[in-house]
Design an enzyme around this catalytic site. Structure first.
Site, short mmCIF file in Angstrom:
data_model
loop_
_atom_site.label_atom_id
_atom_site.label_comp_id
_atom_site.label_asym_id
_atom_site.label_seq_id
_atom_site.Cartn_x
_atom_site.Cartn_y
_atom_site.Cartn_z
N HIS A 107 -25.56 -2.67 -5.82
CA HIS A 107 -26.65 -2.53 -6.79
C HIS A 107 -27.37 -3.87 -6.92
O HIS A 107 -26.76 -4.93 -6.69
CB HIS A 107 -26.11 -2.14 -8.17
N GLY A 141 -1.88 -5.42 -0.21
CA GLY A 141 -2.10 -4.68 -1.45
C GLY A 141 -3.07 -5.34 -2.40
O GLY A 141 -3.18 -6.56 -2.46
N ALA A 159 -2.37 -10.13 0.45
CA ALA A 159 -2.48 -9.32 -0.76
C ALA A 159 -3.37 -9.99 -1.79
O ALA A 159 -3.39 -11.21 -1.92
CB ALA A 159 -1.09 -9.08 -1.35
#
Length: 184
Positions: A107, A141, A159
């Site tokens: 955006h 993760g 991660a």
């Protein structure tokens, strides 16, 4: 939308794709993990392309599904969110850890450029950029992949990383923002 032009996410055609995806995702996320044939069938219906040996742990979430392509033997762990307003292409032999988020929508930064009013109420200017992930990539993760990113082959991302720039082949990268820390 796929050309990166501004679009209306409440367009009736997109809403139909969204609702279709939600129904398939609900079925997939509640499917018995032993029912491998049904899981495969649902993924084939949901995703644009899914090659053999792909395993996606439930729950899995996406916007439309049809813009996602996943190469053979790729493993996607639980609670991943792929906002596939544009193409998301993932190569073969990938490892994607829990809670990885891949975004293609973006955006305008300035609120007055981002928000507008129409007869339906408040709307938001949205555009997209595709994400491409190479072969043999491991994404740790809780990592976030920004719109427009290309990740090369044989890359390991630590991660918790926030990937804001392209990554070349054969590197270890991590951090916020994610940066290359070693070449292989």
């Amino acid at each position: 939308m796929l050309d990166g032009e501004t679009y209306d996410s409440r367009d009736p055609e997109l809403l139909e794709l969204y609702h279709r995806a939600r129904a398939l995702i609900l079925s997939y996320n509640t499917c018995d993990s032993r029912d491998l044939n049904r899981r495969s069938e649902l993924l084939t219906q949901l995703l644009g392309k899914v090659e053999k040996g792909v395993w996606i742990e439930a729950p899995f979430f996406c916007d439309y599904g049809v813009n996602i392509e996943i190469g053979e033997n790729t493993f996607i762990n639980t609670n991943c969110m792929f906002l596939d307003d544009n193409k998301i292409k993932i190569g073969k032999n990938g490892l994607i850890a829990p809670y990885v988020q891949i975004y293609t929508a973006t955006h305008p930064l300035k609120a007055s450029d981002r928000i507008y009013q129409d007869g339906e109420g408040t709307r938001y200017h949205t555009s997209t950029k595709p994400v491409t992930i190479g072969d043999n990539v491991w994404i740790g993760g809780n990592s976030v992949i920004f719109p427009g990113i290309t990740i090369g082959n044989n890359v390991t991302i630590g991660a918790g990383s926030v990937v804001t720039k392209d990554l070349p082949d054969d590197v270890l990268a991590f951090g916020n923002p994610c940066r290359v820390v070693r070449e292989f």
